[in-house]
Design a protein around this motif. Structure first.
Motif, PDB file in Angstrom:
ATOM      1  N   ARG A 136       5.974   8.726   2.103  1.00  0.00           N
ATOM      2  CA  ARG A 136       5.711   9.306   0.777  1.00  0.00           C
ATOM      3  C   ARG A 136       6.998   9.501  -0.003  1.00  0.00           C
ATOM      4  NH1 ARG A 136       1.199  13.926   1.099  1.00  0.00           N
ATOM      5  NH2 ARG A 136       1.836  14.036  -1.066  1.00  0.00           N
ATOM      6  N   LEU A 137       8.079   9.866   0.679  1.00  0.00           N
ATOM      7  CA  LEU A 137       9.349  10.039  -0.027  1.00  0.00           C
ATOM      8  C   LEU A 137       9.846   8.688  -0.525  1.00  0.00           C
ATOM      9  CD1 LEU A 137      11.113  12.685   2.208  1.00  0.00           C
ATOM     10  CD2 LEU A 137      10.294  12.976  -0.110  1.00  0.00           C
ATOM     11  N   ARG A 138       9.629   7.671   0.293  1.00  0.00           N
ATOM     12  CA  ARG A 138      10.050   6.341  -0.105  1.00  0.00           C
ATOM     13  C   ARG A 138       9.257   5.892  -1.328  1.00  0.00           C
ATOM     14  NH1 ARG A 138      11.212   3.504   5.182  1.00  0.00           N
ATOM     15  NH2 ARG A 138      13.262   4.450   5.010  1.00  0.00           N
ATOM     16  N   ALA A 139       8.017   6.339  -1.411  1.00  0.00           N
ATOM     17  CA  ALA A 139       7.174   5.995  -2.568  1.00  0.00           C
ATOM     18  C   ALA A 139       7.487   6.901  -3.762  1.00  0.00           C
ATOM     19  CB  ALA A 139       5.703   6.094  -2.202  1.00  0.00           C
ATOM     20  N   ARG A 140       8.529   7.705  -3.673  1.00  0.00           N
ATOM     21  CA  ARG A 140       8.963   8.609  -4.746  1.00  0.00           C
ATOM     22  C   ARG A 140       7.865   9.596  -5.120  1.00  0.00           C
ATOM     23  NH1 ARG A 140      13.296   8.891  -3.517  1.00  0.00           N
ATOM     24  NH2 ARG A 140      14.418   9.373  -5.425  1.00  0.00           N
ATOM     25  N   ASP A 141       7.173  10.101  -4.124  1.00  0.00           N
ATOM     26  CA  ASP A 141       6.090  11.044  -4.335  1.00  0.00           C
ATOM     27  C   ASP A 141       6.685  12.466  -4.317  1.00  0.00           C
ATOM     28  OD1 ASP A 141       3.997  12.765  -4.133  1.00  0.00           O
ATOM     29  OD2 ASP A 141       3.019  11.738  -2.464  1.00  0.00           O
ATOM     30  N   GLU A 142       6.793  13.054  -5.529  1.00  0.00           N
ATOM     31  CA  GLU A 142       7.470  14.355  -5.632  1.00  0.00           C
ATOM     32  C   GLU A 142       6.754  15.451  -4.863  1.00  0.00           C
ATOM     33  OE1 GLU A 142       8.132  15.235  -9.772  1.00  0.00           O
ATOM     34  OE2 GLU A 142       9.016  13.258 -10.074  1.00  0.00           O
ATOM     35  N   SER A 143       5.417  15.350  -4.787  1.00  0.00           N
ATOM     36  CA  SER A 143       4.685  16.421  -4.110  1.00  0.00           C
ATOM     37  C   SER A 143       4.966  16.415  -2.601  1.00  0.00           C
ATOM     38  CB  SER A 143       3.188  16.280  -4.363  1.00  0.00           C
ATOM     39  OG  SER A 143       2.738  15.072  -3.791  1.00  0.00           O
ATOM     40  N   ALA A 144       5.511  15.321  -2.086  1.00  0.00           N
ATOM     41  CA  ALA A 144       5.855  15.273  -0.661  1.00  0.00           C
ATOM     42  C   ALA A 144       6.935  16.299  -0.330  1.00  0.00           C
ATOM     43  CB  ALA A 144       6.321  13.873  -0.280  1.00  0.00           C
ATOM     44  N   MET A 145       7.701  16.712  -1.353  1.00  0.00           N
ATOM     45  CA  MET A 145       8.771  17.688  -1.103  1.00  0.00           C
ATOM     46  C   MET A 145       8.209  19.039  -0.666  1.00  0.00           C
ATOM     47  SD  MET A 145      11.938  17.341  -0.927  1.00  0.00           S
ATOM     48  CE  MET A 145      13.075  15.991  -1.021  1.00  0.00           C
ATOM     49  N   THR A 146       6.982  19.354  -1.095  1.00  0.00           N
ATOM     50  CA  THR A 146       6.367  20.599  -0.648  1.00  0.00           C
ATOM     51  C   THR A 146       6.110  20.529   0.856  1.00  0.00           C
ATOM     52  OG1 THR A 146       5.335  20.779  -2.794  1.00  0.00           O
ATOM     53  CG2 THR A 146       4.461  22.175  -1.051  1.00  0.00           C
ATOM     54  N   LEU A 147       5.584  19.406   1.293  1.00  0.00           N
ATOM     55  CA  LEU A 147       5.340  19.215   2.728  1.00  0.00           C
ATOM     56  C   LEU A 147       6.661  19.212   3.484  1.00  0.00           C
ATOM     57  CD1 LEU A 147       2.676  16.384   2.533  1.00  0.00           C
ATOM     58  CD2 LEU A 147       2.314  18.826   2.862  1.00  0.00           C
ATOM     59  N   PHE A 148       7.642  18.557   2.877  1.00  0.00           N
ATOM     60  CA  PHE A 148       8.966  18.507   3.474  1.00  0.00           C
ATOM     61  C   PHE A 148       9.488  19.930   3.673  1.00  0.00           C
ATOM     62  CE2 PHE A 148      13.508  18.563   3.330  1.00  0.00           C
ATOM     63  CZ  PHE A 148      13.891  17.479   4.099  1.00  0.00           C
ATOM     64  N   TYR A 149       9.354  20.739   2.628  1.00  0.00           N
ATOM     65  CA  TYR A 149       9.832  22.116   2.695  1.00  0.00           C
ATOM     66  C   TYR A 149       9.145  22.849   3.837  1.00  0.00           C
ATOM     67  CZ  TYR A 149      11.295  26.756   1.267  1.00  0.00           C
ATOM     68  OH  TYR A 149      11.852  28.005   1.257  1.00  0.00           O
ATOM     69  N   GLU A 150       7.810  22.692   3.913  1.00  0.00           N
ATOM     70  CA  GLU A 150       7.068  23.409   4.939  1.00  0.00           C
ATOM     71  C   GLU A 150       7.509  22.986   6.342  1.00  0.00           C
ATOM     72  OE1 GLU A 150       3.187  22.541   3.559  1.00  0.00           O
ATOM     73  OE2 GLU A 150       3.310  24.118   2.023  1.00  0.00           O
ATOM     74  N   LYS A 151       7.828  21.736   6.482  1.00  0.00           N
ATOM     75  CA  LYS A 151       8.164  21.239   7.819  1.00  0.00           C
ATOM     76  C   LYS A 151       9.599  21.601   8.214  1.00  0.00           C
ATOM     77  CE  LYS A 151       7.978  16.913  10.493  1.00  0.00           C
ATOM     78  NZ  LYS A 151       6.879  17.103  11.457  1.00  0.00           N
ATOM     79  N   TYR A 152      10.533  21.487   7.276  1.00  0.00           N
ATOM     80  CA  TYR A 152      11.937  21.571   7.680  1.00  0.00           C
ATOM     81  C   TYR A 152      12.714  22.776   7.163  1.00  0.00           C
ATOM     82  CZ  TYR A 152      11.359  16.732   9.235  1.00  0.00           C
ATOM     83  OH  TYR A 152      10.940  15.613   9.885  1.00  0.00           O
ATOM     84  N   SER A 153      12.114  23.559   6.226  1.00  0.00           N
ATOM     85  CA  SER A 153      12.940  24.580   5.579  1.00  0.00           C
ATOM     86  C   SER A 153      13.534  25.574   6.575  1.00  0.00           C
ATOM     87  CB  SER A 153      12.141  25.307   4.509  1.00  0.00           C
ATOM     88  OG  SER A 153      11.047  25.965   5.098  1.00  0.00           O
ATOM     89  N   ALA A 154      12.755  25.978   7.583  1.00  0.00           N
ATOM     90  CA  ALA A 154      13.275  26.997   8.502  1.00  0.00           C
ATOM     91  C   ALA A 154      14.491  26.465   9.262  1.00  0.00           C
ATOM     92  CB  ALA A 154      12.185  27.432   9.475  1.00  0.00           C
ATOM     93  N   ALA A 155      14.396  25.227   9.728  1.00  0.00           N
ATOM     94  CA  ALA A 155      15.518  24.658  10.481  1.00  0.00           C
ATOM     95  C   ALA A 155      16.741  24.495   9.577  1.00  0.00           C
ATOM     96  CB  ALA A 155      15.109  23.315  11.083  1.00  0.00           C
ATOM     97  N   LEU A 156      16.512  23.966   8.356  1.00  0.00           N
ATOM     98  CA  LEU A 156      17.647  23.737   7.457  1.00  0.00           C
ATOM     99  C   LEU A 156      18.243  25.068   6.987  1.00  0.00           C
ATOM    100  CD1 LEU A 156      16.294  20.786   5.265  1.00  0.00           C
ATOM    101  CD2 LEU A 156      17.533  20.701   7.421  1.00  0.00           C
TER     102      LEU A 156
END
Lengths: 287, 185
Positions: B20-40
């Motif tokens: 989805r990120l490769r497809a430039r799907d901005e809403s994927a960033m919400t999922l990204f945040y949910e998955k990685y924000s705590a670790a980052l």
């Protein structure tokens, strides 16, 4: 090149920790691409450090998610527009807190005011645009959510229907496999030589099930009716549902206390108290 | 709109995210945040040590990940490793920047060794792996790995700081990483 020496030189750790410059990084990547041992070692180092970082995970404070995602949206939006106006604004904002010589204070004061007005207006416009953008985003998300919820509801009702179907099939299967049921084969009369069905009768519980293999379609306004024959006397066993007559499923009929044979006739819709013998379609005796 | 409780896990796979990120799907960033924000966020916070700055760096990380996503090469490693490196580098850039040093002049990052000893945070890390990891590392290894990983120090800087030969620092760093590596295998 001595691979072991290369690995032990610590350069892979430096690579993974981000200490190397572009040229050195490219060199490590080249070595990793040429030597599987180096690739494997590098992966191991990166995974170990990644796991160490991950072990320090912290849940971000509440509210941060919304702020960070909104900030991200605004930033990429601004980058996408790339207007020269935006960059001059930024310069203005940065110049603001830089007062200089005291002698020029009055002049600077007035230009400071007009600059800050300009900056405030520009910020207002940017903020308005960001609001509009986020509002549209929010609307879109809301629509997406509605669509998703509708889909979910439709899946749920499909699953419910499938489950119901499965339960009734399971019940049919248990009847078909049960040893308590006697099977009575009903064969076509000369009126319908191809017709075929069977009755499953449980003498203990008196339950009667009907399983149609083949029946001619009933004329409009007519319906098939099953009869039990007890000592030569017909007893109503109920009318056939359309699905049963079509052979789609088993149907539980009325309980029958005692019978020696079963037969089916064609009656007016809703059934008849007495069978119309001329329309008898199938007949079978109990073994 | 926020009817979805935040504690619900979002099991989005790495592959799907990459797609989805490769497809430039901005809403994927919400999922990204949910998955990685705590670790980052955990890593960034331990580097910059201030909540507001960690938040800024996290946001900058998302923007940078978005803009440089074309350079992510899945064959070279996991998405997580890549984004963690980006976040960590931005956080280290931040503490090395002039402005940061000016702002924290009262407590220069180089001066207080105690600050860099990864002092026990006031909130408990959720990840169960941490205690096990720190128990397996001896204090010398842990000190070095923390200086390198969270302190933004290079191996030579660590050698200088701890007054050790560079070779010793390299050996200890390698040994520490080996210990971690065994733990996750």
């Amino acid at each position: 090149m001595n691979i072991q020496e290369y690995i032990e030189s610590g350069i892979l750790e430096q690579y993974a920790l981000g200490e190397l410059d572009e040229t050195q990084r490219a060199d490590v990547e080249r070595q990793a691409a040429s030597y599987p041992e180096i690739r494997a070692e590098l992966d191991e180092v990166e995974q170990a450090l990644g796991a160490y970082g991950e072990a320090h995970a912290l849940t971000p404070p509440p509210g941060m998610k919304e702020r960070v995602l909104a900030g991200f949206q605004a930033a990429i939006q601004q980058d996408a527009e790339q207007t020269p106006k935006a960059s001059s604004q930024e310069a203005v904002v940065r110049q603001m807190p830089a007062p200089t010589a005291e002698t020029e204070r009055a002049e600077i004061g007035s230009s400071w005011v007009s600059w800050s007005m300009a900056a405030a207006v520009a910020l207002l416009i940017v903020s308005g645009a960001a609001n509009l953008f986020l509002f549209n985003k929010w609307k879109q998300t809301e629509t997406d959510l509605t669509v998703a919820l509708n889909q979910q509801a439709s899946y749920a009702s499909t699953v419910q229907a499938v489950n119901k179907n499965l339960a009734s099939r399971n019940q049919e299967l248990s009847i078909l496999r049960s040893e308590q049921f006697q099977t009575v084969a009903l064969v076509g009369t000369p009126a319908a030589p191809d017709a075929k069905a069977r009755v499953l009768y449980n003498p203990t519980t008196k339950a009667v099930y009907l399983d149609v293999r083949k029946l001619p379609a009933a004329p409009p306004g007519k319906q098939y009716q099953l009869w039990a024959l007890d000592q030569g006397k017909p007893v109503d066993a109920g009318v056939l549902a359309a699905a049963t007559a079509a052979g789609d499923s088993l149907q539980q009929m009325k309980d029958i206390a005692s019978a020696q044979a079963f037969a089916m006739t064609v009656e007016d819709e809703g059934g008849s108290p007495n069978p119309t013998l001329s329309t008898m379609t199938v007949l079978g005796k109990m073994q | 709109m926020s009817a979805i409780p935040p504690e619900l896990p979002t099991p989005v796979s790495e592959e799907l995210l990459v797609q989805r990120l490769r497809a430039r799907d901005e809403s994927a960033m919400t999922l990204f945040y949910e998955k990685y924000s705590a670790a980052l966020y955990g890593v960034i916070f331990r580097i910059v040590k201030k909540e507001e700055i960690a938040e800024d760096v996290l946001q900058e990380s998302l923007v940078k990940i978005w803009h440089s996503f074309y350079s992510y090469d899945a064959s070279k490693g996991r998405l997580f490793t890549w984004v963690l490196n980006i976040s960590r580098n931005l956080a280290i850039d931040k503490i090395r920047s002039r402005q940061y040093r000016v702002n924290s002049r009262t407590q220069p990052i180089e001066e207080s060794a105690a600050l860099r000893q990864a002092a026990e945070p006031s909130f408990r890390p959720e990840h169960i792996g941490l205690q096990e990891m720190t128990r397996q590392l001896n204090p010398e290894q842990r000190q070095i790995i923390d200086l390198l990983y969270f302190g933004g120090f290079t191996q030579s800087e660590v050698a200088e700081e701890l007054n050790l030969p560079l070779g010793t620092v390299k050996t200890r760093a390698r040994a520490a990483i080996k210990v971690l590596s065994k733990l996750i295998r």
